[in-house]
Structure formats: structure tokens, C-alpha cells
Design a protein around this motif. Structure first.
Motif, short mmCIF file in Angstrom:
data_model
loop_
_atom_site.label_atom_id
_atom_site.label_comp_id
_atom_site.label_asym_id
_atom_site.label_seq_id
_atom_site.Cartn_x
_atom_site.Cartn_y
_atom_site.Cartn_z
N SER A 221 0.81 -1.22 0.00
CA SER A 221 0.00 0.00 0.00
C SER A 221 0.84 1.27 0.00
O SER A 221 0.31 2.36 -0.24
CB SER A 221 -0.96 -0.01 1.18
N SER A 222 2.13 1.16 0.26
CA SER A 222 3.00 2.33 0.21
C SER A 222 4.04 2.23 -0.91
O SER A 222 5.05 2.94 -0.90
CB SER A 222 3.71 2.53 1.56
N ALA B 152 1.51 4.77 -5.08
CA ALA B 152 1.01 4.01 -3.94
C ALA B 152 -0.44 4.35 -3.61
O ALA B 152 -1.24 3.46 -3.32
CB ALA B 152 1.90 4.24 -2.73
N SER B 153 -0.76 5.62 -3.69
CA SER B 153 -2.12 6.06 -3.35
C SER B 153 -3.13 5.74 -4.43
O SER B 153 -4.33 5.73 -4.20
CB SER B 153 -2.13 7.57 -3.11
N ARG C 9 -5.57 -0.61 -8.57
CA ARG C 9 -5.09 -1.37 -7.43
C ARG C 9 -6.10 -1.37 -6.31
O ARG C 9 -6.90 -0.44 -6.20
CB ARG C 9 -3.75 -0.82 -6.94
N ASP C 10 -6.05 -2.41 -5.51
CA ASP C 10 -6.87 -2.51 -4.31
C ASP C 10 -5.91 -2.68 -3.14
O ASP C 10 -5.38 -3.78 -2.91
CB ASP C 10 -7.82 -3.70 -4.41
N ASN C 11 -5.65 -1.60 -2.43
CA ASN C 11 -4.68 -1.64 -1.34
C ASN C 11 -5.20 -2.39 -0.10
O ASN C 11 -4.43 -2.70 0.79
CB ASN C 11 -4.24 -0.24 -0.95
N THR C 12 -6.50 -2.66 -0.06
CA THR C 12 -7.03 -3.44 1.06
C THR C 12 -6.79 -4.94 0.84
O THR C 12 -6.77 -5.71 1.81
CB THR C 12 -8.54 -3.20 1.23
N ASN D 137 -4.20 -5.98 -1.44
CA ASN D 137 -2.85 -6.11 -2.01
C ASN D 137 -2.89 -6.73 -3.41
O ASN D 137 -2.16 -7.68 -3.73
CB ASN D 137 -1.95 -6.96 -1.11
#
Length: 117
Positions: free
Chosen positions: A30-31, A53-54, A72-75, A77
């Protein structure tokens, strides 16, 4: 250890679509800015899409702009690449990678995309 697992490749006719997915683990996804890169036989690695990243920043080369979309889906990965209006010249091995040009050394095993009539 960085682990990246791509899926979604296959064979499609010109003008068709594919959606690639990449499951990431072992690093702070996520970063991390992420890229999709491709490699044709005998050719250098080419980045076809990059996302910050955001998720607010993206970059596409002219060769795929308007046809490919990175997300992307940062929740979860997961990194995605939606590919529309595919052309024969898009045929390549596609890799999910951490954004570390020019080598993009941290990549998955790749997924093959073949565009042919």
C-alpha cells in the motif's frame, strides 16, 4: 521477501480484452508504486503502466495509452491491468513489478498474453 503472482493472461484475437491480476505479499504494497511491465522475446523490458502508492497517479507510454488501465486494491494487495483493443504487437510476457526502473528486478513469474487472429 517480495512475492508477486500474476494471473489472467491468455490468447485473444485482435481487438479483444484481457484483465490481468497480481497478488502481492512480503512488502508494504500500500506504500509502494507499482508497475506492469512486458517483455517480448529478445527485447528489453518495457513498462506499460505505473501507479503510485495512493492510486492517484498513473503513467502510460503512448503505445498503450487509452487502451490499458492500471488499478489497485490496497485493502487486498492486488494490482490489476485492464487491456482493451489488444493488438498483435501487445503479445508478450507481462509482469507485475515494484516500480524500480529500468530493470524492474522485483517481478513475478509473469503471465503470457498472445494476440493473434
Amino acid at each position: 521477501e517480495v512475492q508477486l503472482v500474476e494471473s489472467g493472461g491468455g490468447s485473444v484475437q485482435p481487438g479483444g480484452s484481457l484483465r490481468l491480476s497480481c497478488e502481492a505479499s512480503g512488502f508494504p504494497f500500500s506504500s509502494s508504486s507499482m508497475s506492469w511491465v512486458r517483455q517480448r522475446p529478445g527485447q528489453a523490458v518495457e513498462a506499460v503502466a505505473t501507479m503510485t502508492a495512493s492510486g492517484r497517479g498513473t503513467y502510460y507510454p503512448d503505445s498503450v495509452k487509452g487502451r490499458f488501465t492500471i488499478s489497485r486494491d490496497n485493502t487486498k494487495n492486488i494490482l490489476y491491468l485492464q487491456m482493451n483493443s489488444l493488438r498483435t504487437e501487445d503479445t508478450a510476457m507481462y509482469y507485475c513489478a515494484t516500480h524500480r526502473p529500468p530493470q524492474y528486478a522485483e517481478r513475478g513469474q509473469g503471465t503470457l498474453v498472445t494476440v493473434s487472429s
